[in-house]
Design a protein around this motif. Structure first.
Motif, PDB file in Angstrom:
ATOM      1  N   SER A 153      35.469-100.719 -50.251  1.00 13.63           N
ATOM      2  CA  SER A 153      33.935-100.226 -49.702  1.00 13.63           C
ATOM      3  C   SER A 153      33.113-101.427 -50.092  1.00 13.63           C
ATOM      4  O   SER A 153      33.144-102.355 -50.900  1.00 13.63           O
ATOM      5  CB  SER A 153      33.852 -98.903 -50.450  1.00 13.63           C
ATOM      6  N   MET A 187      34.019 -91.187 -54.707  1.00 13.15           N
ATOM      7  CA  MET A 187      32.840 -91.202 -53.738  1.00 13.15           C
ATOM      8  C   MET A 187      32.552 -89.787 -53.844  1.00 13.15           C
ATOM      9  O   MET A 187      32.842 -88.944 -54.737  1.00 13.15           O
ATOM     10  CB  MET A 187      33.539 -91.214 -52.357  1.00 13.15           C
ATOM     11  N   GLU A 188      31.472 -89.486 -52.982  1.00 10.46           N
ATOM     12  CA  GLU A 188      30.856 -88.079 -53.072  1.00 10.46           C
ATOM     13  C   GLU A 188      31.931 -87.033 -52.609  1.00 10.46           C
ATOM     14  O   GLU A 188      32.622 -87.440 -51.653  1.00 10.46           O
ATOM     15  CB  GLU A 188      29.686 -88.354 -51.959  1.00 10.46           C
ATOM     16  N   ASN A 189      31.851 -85.996 -53.525  1.00 12.78           N
ATOM     17  CA  ASN A 189      32.859 -85.028 -53.211  1.00 12.78           C
ATOM     18  C   ASN A 189      32.326 -83.815 -52.093  1.00 12.78           C
ATOM     19  O   ASN A 189      31.346 -83.380 -52.103  1.00 12.78           O
ATOM     20  CB  ASN A 189      33.216 -84.341 -54.583  1.00 12.78           C
ATOM     21  N   ASN A 190      33.265 -83.450 -51.582  1.00 12.71           N
ATOM     22  CA  ASN A 190      33.196 -82.395 -50.637  1.00 12.71           C
ATOM     23  C   ASN A 190      34.525 -81.662 -50.096  1.00 12.71           C
ATOM     24  O   ASN A 190      35.580 -82.469 -50.292  1.00 12.71           O
ATOM     25  CB  ASN A 190      32.395 -82.818 -49.367  1.00 12.71           C
ATOM     26  N   CYS A 193      35.771 -83.319 -47.199  1.00 15.64           N
ATOM     27  CA  CYS A 193      35.381 -84.556 -46.959  1.00 15.64           C
ATOM     28  C   CYS A 193      34.691 -84.893 -45.830  1.00 15.64           C
ATOM     29  O   CYS A 193      34.996 -85.724 -45.056  1.00 15.64           O
ATOM     30  CB  CYS A 193      36.765 -85.536 -46.927  1.00 15.64           C
ATOM     31  N   ASP A 196      30.901 -88.295 -47.345  1.00 17.12           N
ATOM     32  CA  ASP A 196      31.328 -89.622 -47.452  1.00 17.12           C
ATOM     33  C   ASP A 196      32.867 -89.424 -47.450  1.00 17.12           C
ATOM     34  O   ASP A 196      33.400 -88.794 -48.319  1.00 17.12           O
ATOM     35  CB  ASP A 196      30.757 -90.218 -48.753  1.00 17.12           C
ATOM     36  N   TYR A 197      33.612 -90.449 -46.953  1.00 19.43           N
ATOM     37  CA  TYR A 197      35.050 -90.302 -46.857  1.00 19.43           C
ATOM     38  C   TYR A 197      35.717 -91.810 -46.496  1.00 19.43           C
ATOM     39  O   TYR A 197      35.010 -92.647 -45.934  1.00 19.43           O
ATOM     40  CB  TYR A 197      35.706 -89.308 -46.215  1.00 19.43           C
ATOM     41  N   ARG A 213      42.460 -88.128 -45.083  1.00 17.49           N
ATOM     42  CA  ARG A 213      41.192 -88.115 -45.306  1.00 17.49           C
ATOM     43  C   ARG A 213      40.714 -87.809 -46.784  1.00 17.49           C
ATOM     44  O   ARG A 213      41.271 -86.748 -47.182  1.00 17.49           O
ATOM     45  CB  ARG A 213      40.027 -87.446 -44.438  1.00 17.49           C
ATOM     46  N   TYR A 214      40.115 -88.795 -47.488  1.00 23.06           N
ATOM     47  CA  TYR A 214      39.845 -88.670 -48.780  1.00 23.06           C
ATOM     48  C   TYR A 214      38.325 -89.134 -49.346  1.00 23.06           C
ATOM     49  O   TYR A 214      37.864 -89.521 -48.517  1.00 23.06           O
ATOM     50  CB  TYR A 214      40.875 -89.763 -49.648  1.00 23.06           C
ATOM     51  N   CYS A 215      38.207 -87.932 -50.292  1.00 18.64           N
ATOM     52  CA  CYS A 215      36.697 -88.314 -50.844  1.00 18.64           C
ATOM     53  C   CYS A 215      36.781 -87.924 -52.436  1.00 18.64           C
ATOM     54  O   CYS A 215      37.940 -87.669 -52.940  1.00 18.64           O
ATOM     55  CB  CYS A 215      35.790 -87.717 -50.229  1.00 18.64           C
ATOM     56  N   SER A 236      29.781 -93.163 -44.930  1.00 22.11           N
ATOM     57  CA  SER A 236      28.974 -92.668 -45.746  1.00 22.11           C
ATOM     58  C   SER A 236      27.674 -92.127 -45.078  1.00 22.11           C
ATOM     59  O   SER A 236      27.348 -92.530 -44.203  1.00 22.11           O
ATOM     60  CB  SER A 236      28.459 -93.639 -46.845  1.00 22.11           C
TER      61      SER A 236
END
Length: 388
Positions: A153, A187-190, A193, A196-197, A213-215, A236
């Motif tokens: 990144s 990365m930012e978690n959700n 995702c 940010d992912y 897809r990952y976060c 992001s």
């Protein structure tokens, strides 16, 4: 130490840059973006000319090179007039991205580090209108075509910027596949995702099958494409960030797994020079109860670091297991000829790492597996183990 070596190479290349008398030819290009062309463009370029342009952008970014006009004397091997594009400051064949002539414009190139060099050569006969090219600092994304490489990144391992979007297309050889291995993700978690992912697609476009897809702090599994192309997308939003991600990609010939009881393999392109800037892995994985013995037939890599006496540049390492966290059985470089190595279990890993300059012949090995318990076949294996 490594930075000192790179700086010396840059200085050496600048000093050796040929110039055409009375004609602007070559130089160091260090702006964020710019243009350059063959001498006298769009007029005919002079005979018997050689020019070198060294493009240097901010460390940690890459160079994006695009040709807008291209017209050089044609030859089926480009032996007369040509352009050579190198992924770095060195003229090593392992750094060569391509040699071009005729009227077919070279494709767009993205370097795998912050230096790219371009050599223009003309002979004593036949001149054409030459070329015009543009370059720019490419901090995020590009087309990656090496046997292996690294994707990170923006600004990794520092926090990535907000409102960023990057697309990397990984292209292996036709009829091959791509393997993507994440070694860090923060990365930012959700849950979904959505903010940010990093997303993976089984092909070169967003319209291809969406693999994952990952976060957050997930540990993604290894990803293998079904074709020779893979798309990696990083995105992001406007707030909250993180360290980002780091991942290695491998083409099939740089990520081999062997399950036969005996076999052999060698470095890419052996006995010709191996490519620069690769990390290749060969895993030997036999049934439980087996052990593995590896015999070295040839080893010719870049030599040791003269300051540290270590294998700090190109090297081959062996691990007593299926990954690099296993015990190190040995690490070699130069023309050392290792003694045979023996695993304690049924898995053994060889890893070849090469840097951005200097390439040699590489290595060649054979291996054989045998059961730890004695039996008719095991006695035969024990004979091979002792006498070979």
């Amino acid at each position: 130490i490594r930075g000192v070596k790179v700086k010396r190479l840059l200085m050496k290349l600048v000093v050796l840059m040929p110039q055409v008398q009375g004609v602007k030819c070559g130089g160091v290009l260090s702006a964020l973006h710019g243009n350059f062309s063959s001498p006298n463009f769009p007029g005919l370029y002079p005979y018997d000319t050689e020019c070198t342009w060294l493009i240097v952008v901010t460390e940690g970014s890459s160079v994006l090179l695009t040709f807008s006009h291209f017209d050089l004397e044609y030859h089926n091997r480009c032996d007369y007039d040509y352009i050579k594009i190198y992924n770095g400051a060195s003229k090593d064949q392992g750094n060569l991205l391509g040699t071009f002539c005729g009227k077919s414009s070279p494709p767009q190139f993205t370097s795998s580090w912050h230096v790219m060099s371009i050599i223009f050569h003309s002979d004593k006969h036949v001149a054409s209108h030459g070329f015009s090219a543009a370059y720019q600092k490419d901090v995020c994304g590009g087309v990656l075509t090496g046997l292996s490489g690294v994707i990170t990144s923006p600004d990794y391992p520092e926090n990535y910027p907000n409102n960023a979007e990057c697309h990397w297309i990984i292209q292996a050889a036709p009829n091959s596949v791509v393997k993507l291995v994440f070694i860090d993700l923060q990365m930012e978690n959700n849950v979904a995702c959505n903010f940010d992912y990093v997303a993976i697609f089984d092909g070169p476009t967003l319209g291809d099958a969406h693999l994952s897809r990952y976060c957050g702090n997930m540990e993604p599994p290894d990803i293998i494409s079904s074709t020779h192309e893979l798309l990696v997308v990083f995105k992001s939003d406007f707030n909250i960030g993180g360290r980002g991600f780091k991942a290695y990609f491998y083409s099939a010939e740089c990520q081999e797994v062997y399950t036969a009881v005996k076999g052999n393999f060698s470095s890419p392109q052996y006995p010709n020079f191996y490519p620069n800037n690769i990390k290749c892995q060969w895993t030997i994985q036999l049934p439980p109860g087996y052990r593995i013995k590896v015999f070295f037939l040839d080893l010719d890599l870049e030599g040791r670091n003269s300051l540290t006496d270590g294998c700090d540049y190109d090297h081959l390492a062996a691990f007593d297991g299926g990954n690099e966290k296993a015990s190190l059985l040995g690490k070699w470089c130069g023309r050392e000829m290792p003694s045979p190595i023996i695993s304690s279990g049924n898995k053994l890993l060889l890893v070849l790492h090469t840097d951005r300059n200097t390439a040699n012949r590489g290595f060649s090995v054979v291996y054989i597996g045998g059961k730890a318990a004695l039996g008719a076949w095991s006695c035969f294996f024990l004979f091979l183990w002792v006498c070979c």
